[in-house]
Design an enzyme around this catalytic site. Structure first.
Site, PDB file in Angstrom:
ATOM      1  N   THR A  66       7.731  20.276 -53.455  1.00 14.62           N
ATOM      2  CA  THR A  66       9.049  19.910 -52.925  1.00 14.62           C
ATOM      3  C   THR A  66       9.559  18.643 -53.602  1.00 14.62           C
ATOM      4  O   THR A  66      10.718  18.563 -54.023  1.00 14.62           O
ATOM      5  CB  THR A  66       8.961  19.683 -51.401  1.00 14.62           C
ATOM      6  OG1 THR A  66       8.471  20.860 -50.771  1.00 14.62           O
ATOM      7  CG2 THR A  66      10.319  19.333 -50.824  1.00 14.62           C
TER       8      THR A  66
ATOM      9  N   GLN B 198      11.413  25.766 -50.292  1.00 15.69           N
ATOM     10  CA  GLN B 198      11.868  24.396 -50.550  1.00 15.69           C
ATOM     11  C   GLN B 198      12.400  24.257 -51.978  1.00 15.69           C
ATOM     12  O   GLN B 198      11.686  24.578 -52.937  1.00 15.69           O
ATOM     13  CB  GLN B 198      10.725  23.402 -50.334  1.00 15.69           C
ATOM     14  CG  GLN B 198      10.163  23.387 -48.921  1.00 15.69           C
ATOM     15  CD  GLN B 198       8.924  24.235 -48.768  1.00 15.69           C
ATOM     16  OE1 GLN B 198       8.826  25.325 -49.349  1.00 15.69           O
ATOM     17  NE2 GLN B 198       7.957  23.739 -48.004  1.00 15.69           N
TER      18      GLN B 198
ATOM     19  N   GLN C 180      17.052  25.784 -48.491  1.00 18.74           N
ATOM     20  CA  GLN C 180      16.046  25.021 -47.744  1.00 18.74           C
ATOM     21  C   GLN C 180      15.781  23.689 -48.454  1.00 18.74           C
ATOM     22  O   GLN C 180      15.565  23.647 -49.669  1.00 18.74           O
ATOM     23  CB  GLN C 180      14.738  25.812 -47.632  1.00 18.74           C
ATOM     24  CG  GLN C 180      13.664  25.102 -46.816  1.00 18.74           C
ATOM     25  CD  GLN C 180      12.452  25.970 -46.544  1.00 18.74           C
ATOM     26  OE1 GLN C 180      12.477  27.179 -46.757  1.00 18.74           O
ATOM     27  NE2 GLN C 180      11.380  25.361 -46.061  1.00 18.74           N
ATOM     28  N   ASP C 181      15.803  22.582 -47.659  1.00 22.47           N
ATOM     29  CA  ASP C 181      15.495  21.250 -48.190  1.00 22.47           C
ATOM     30  C   ASP C 181      16.477  20.782 -49.259  1.00 22.47           C
ATOM     31  O   ASP C 181      16.079  20.249 -50.296  1.00 22.47           O
ATOM     32  CB  ASP C 181      14.060  21.212 -48.757  1.00 22.47           C
ATOM     33  CG  ASP C 181      12.994  21.296 -47.686  1.00 22.47           C
ATOM     34  OD1 ASP C 181      13.343  21.548 -46.516  1.00 22.47           O
ATOM     35  OD2 ASP C 181      11.810  21.122 -48.000  1.00 22.47           O
TER      36      ASP C 181
ATOM     37  N   ASP D 146      16.078  22.906 -42.589  1.00 24.26           N
ATOM     38  CA  ASP D 146      15.664  21.517 -42.842  1.00 24.26           C
ATOM     39  C   ASP D 146      16.444  20.917 -44.005  1.00 24.26           C
ATOM     40  O   ASP D 146      15.884  20.195 -44.835  1.00 24.26           O
ATOM     41  CB  ASP D 146      14.155  21.457 -43.151  1.00 24.26           C
ATOM     42  CG  ASP D 146      13.302  22.099 -42.076  1.00 24.26           C
ATOM     43  OD1 ASP D 146      13.781  22.268 -40.942  1.00 24.26           O
ATOM     44  OD2 ASP D 146      12.136  22.425 -42.370  1.00 24.26           O
TER      45      ASP D 146
ATOM     46  N   ARG E 251      14.431  19.809 -36.109  1.00 24.83           N
ATOM     47  CA  ARG E 251      13.089  20.058 -35.578  1.00 24.83           C
ATOM     48  C   ARG E 251      12.162  18.966 -36.101  1.00 24.83           C
ATOM     49  O   ARG E 251      12.383  18.415 -37.193  1.00 24.83           O
ATOM     50  CB  ARG E 251      12.589  21.447 -35.958  1.00 24.83           C
ATOM     51  CG  ARG E 251      12.512  21.717 -37.457  1.00 24.83           C
ATOM     52  CD  ARG E 251      11.909  23.083 -37.733  1.00 24.83           C
ATOM     53  NE  ARG E 251      11.811  23.358 -39.164  1.00 24.83           N
ATOM     54  CZ  ARG E 251      11.005  24.280 -39.692  1.00 24.83           C
ATOM     55  NH1 ARG E 251      10.240  25.016 -38.890  1.00 24.83           N
ATOM     56  NH2 ARG E 251      10.959  24.475 -40.991  1.00 24.83           N
TER      57      ARG E 251
ATOM     58  N   TRP F  34       9.556  17.448 -37.967  1.00 24.56           N
ATOM     59  CA  TRP F  34       8.619  17.645 -39.076  1.00 24.56           C
ATOM     60  C   TRP F  34       7.365  16.783 -38.885  1.00 24.56           C
ATOM     61  O   TRP F  34       6.255  17.207 -39.182  1.00 24.56           O
ATOM     62  CB  TRP F  34       9.345  17.294 -40.375  1.00 24.56           C
ATOM     63  CG  TRP F  34       8.528  17.379 -41.625  1.00 24.56           C
ATOM     64  CD1 TRP F  34       7.446  18.179 -41.858  1.00 24.56           C
ATOM     65  CD2 TRP F  34       8.747  16.653 -42.836  1.00 24.56           C
ATOM     66  NE1 TRP F  34       6.980  18.003 -43.134  1.00 24.56           N
ATOM     67  CE2 TRP F  34       7.759  17.067 -43.759  1.00 24.56           C
ATOM     68  CE3 TRP F  34       9.691  15.701 -43.225  1.00 24.56           C
ATOM     69  CZ2 TRP F  34       7.691  16.548 -45.048  1.00 24.56           C
ATOM     70  CZ3 TRP F  34       9.618  15.201 -44.512  1.00 24.56           C
ATOM     71  CH2 TRP F  34       8.628  15.613 -45.409  1.00 24.56           C
TER      72      TRP F  34
END
Length: 509
Positions: A276, A306, A328-329, A350, A415, A417
């Site tokens: 990531t 990610q 994502q990310d 996220d 959420r 992490w």
């Protein structure tokens, strides 16, 4: 006469060392270390290391603890170099390579804390970053599913020692200084550049796809940037630049021709074999970075998990009228103090995440259609209760893109992490696609008591808190005094630095 190591001497002649070790009494060592979250490594390293500092106060103890943490971090960096040849796969090698860079960053931050004249707030920021770096090192092995061989070889007590220093440095909140309505950390020259939109005309160098500038790629320009105290402006003309860029020099500014006109794009992802951390299309690690009028994009797609469009580990970094596009990310607010104003952020899962002390103000946050039918806007990564980090979203809007069908997708504000995840939405428009519960658990009951999630004076059809989660760590703030600690002026001491960039901002509520 033969000399004996300290441990051997203690075993053979314990009466000689029953009360004094390196000038400290064992009882005083125990007493000081009992004030920390991890007394055992504290006692061990104080007992087995000689230091010039005499401990007479909490301040002295902090200095010694910082010295211990820095010494062990240097040892950890040496060990990480030594582990390299033991990597057995490209995945292990990729995660290990992240750790090399992150240990180097950690030692730099500890040295900065020790050797520069700084406030306790600045010390806490840099110590928070040092700890975040080591957590990121570990996360790379988890990203790529290779945790059972190299990662244990990197195990040490550095993270615990950093937690000890964070706990010792913890200070009550102090009102920051203000100047002309801006945090004083933004320098007057930077403020003028942004306020007058004259950055492009003041550029030190120009990047252009058509060859009309000094460089044809952004990477070539940023790699050649000097790391000085003065602002270095790189004007990136309209065009699509397909490349991966890391800006290591300090005080670099990237300015483009506008969102959707100047685009830097890439497609690295965890699904494609990259961590990531390393997937970012553009990353800034040099302090004082500024970006204006640019789109940062990652096109790996939702199926590749990610995939970061932008990662910032730049202290006092500012992003003005930029767009961050991914799935994502998307936006990795990795560490340090950051400020985003009038930016667009697109994603699915996220998609605003990391462990910086960051405020996003007057931004548009767009949820895209996710393949797994669940959206989480944020995933904040605070691992220690004394880190001064969190994601604050102020005076912004959270809405769904047209391709998202709210009836078939469950969407949440965030959420947890990590155990002490901290996220606050304030005076933000939350559209009706947000699930009435508001927030999503990460894994069962993990972090629900230790996180800090809060909402204050939000509006829109998704803003009702009547059916929100009932976790111990969730809060509905009902007064300005409760919300004030999370404003730009207070949370990131923005009045001391943002004003100098010229980016408009709201200091308070």
């Amino acid at each position: 006469m033969a000399s004996f190591p300290l441990v051997t001497t203690l075993l053979i002649f314990p009466f000689l060392f029953s009360t004094i070790v390196y000038g400290y009494s064992l009882s005083s060592i125990k007493s000081w270390c009992s004030q920390t979250p991890y007394p055992q490594p504290c006692e061990y390293y104080l007992t087995n290391n000689a230091f010039n500092q005499t401990i007479k106060s909490k301040s002295d103890f902090f200095k010694v603890s910082l010295e211990i943490a820095m010494e062990r971090a240097k040892k950890g960096e040496e060990n990480t170099h030594a582990v390299g040849p033991k990597c057995r796969s490209p995945q292990e090698k990729a995660a290990w390579a992240d750790c090399l860079e992150l240990y180097d960053f950690t030692v730099q931050k500890l040295s900065q804390t020790k050797y520069t004249k700084c406030t306790q707030y600045e010390s806490q920021t840099w110590l928070s970053t040092a700890l975040t770096n080591l957590e990121t090192c570990k996360n790379g092995f988890y990203d790529l599913g290779v945790t059972n061989y190299v990662l244990p070889l990197l195990s040490n007590n550095v993270t615990k020692l950093l937690s000890n220093t964070l706990s010792l440095n913890k200070v009550p909140y102090q009102q920051p200084s203000y100047k002309d309505g801006f945090p004083t950390w933004v320098k007057p020259g930077d403020r003028k550049l942004l306020q007058t939109s004259s950055a492009a005309s003041k550029a030190n160098v120009v990047v252009a796809k058509d060859g009309s500038g000094k460089y044809t790629t952004v990477k070539a320009a940023t790699d050649a940037a000097p790391s000085g105290s003065g602002r270095y402006v790189i004007y990136v003309k309209a065009g699509v630049y397909n490349e991966q860029v890391e800006i290591k020099a300090k005080n670099v500014m990237l300015v483009g021709d506008g969102i959707g006109k100047t685009i830097i794009t890439g497609s690295k992802s965890v699904g494609g074999g990259t961590t990531t951390f390393r997937s970012a299309t553009v990353a800034a690690t040099g302090d004082g970075f500024i970006a204006q009028d640019i789109t940062f994009r990652n096109t790996a797609g939702a199926a590749n998990h990610q995939a970061v469009a932008f990662r910032s580990g730049s202290d006092l970094s500012v992003f003005y009228k930029c767009s961050f596009e991914g799935y994502q990310d998307t936006l990795y607010v990795h560490s340090e103090r950051q400020f985003y104003r009038e930016c667009n952020i697109y994603g699915t899962v996220d998609f605003i995440f990391g462990n910086a002390a960051v405020v996003l103000q007057n931004c548009n946050i767009f949820a895209r259609n996710p393949p797994a039918k669940t959206i989480t806007v944020t995933a904040q990564g605070r691992t220690d209760p004394n880190q001064n980090t969190g994601i604050i979203i102020h005076n912004s809007r959270v809405s769904a893109q047209s391709d998202l069908n709210p009836s078939s997708v469950k969407s949440y504000l965030g959420r947890p992490w990590q155990k002490y995840s901290r996220t606050v939405f304030m005076k933000t428009v939350l559209d009706g696609f947000i699930n009435p519960a508001g927030w999503l658990p990460w894994d069962g009951n993990f972090a629900l008591d230790t996180l800090y999630y809060a909402e204050y004076a939000n509006t829109g059809s998704g803003s009702s808190t009547s059916n929100r989660v009932t976790w111990k760590g969730y809060h509905v703030l009902t007064s300005a005094s409760q919300a004030s600690p999370f404003t730009v002026g207070n949370f990131i001491a923005g009045n001391s630095w943002i004003g100098n960039t010229g980016v408009p901002f709201t200091s308070g509520l």
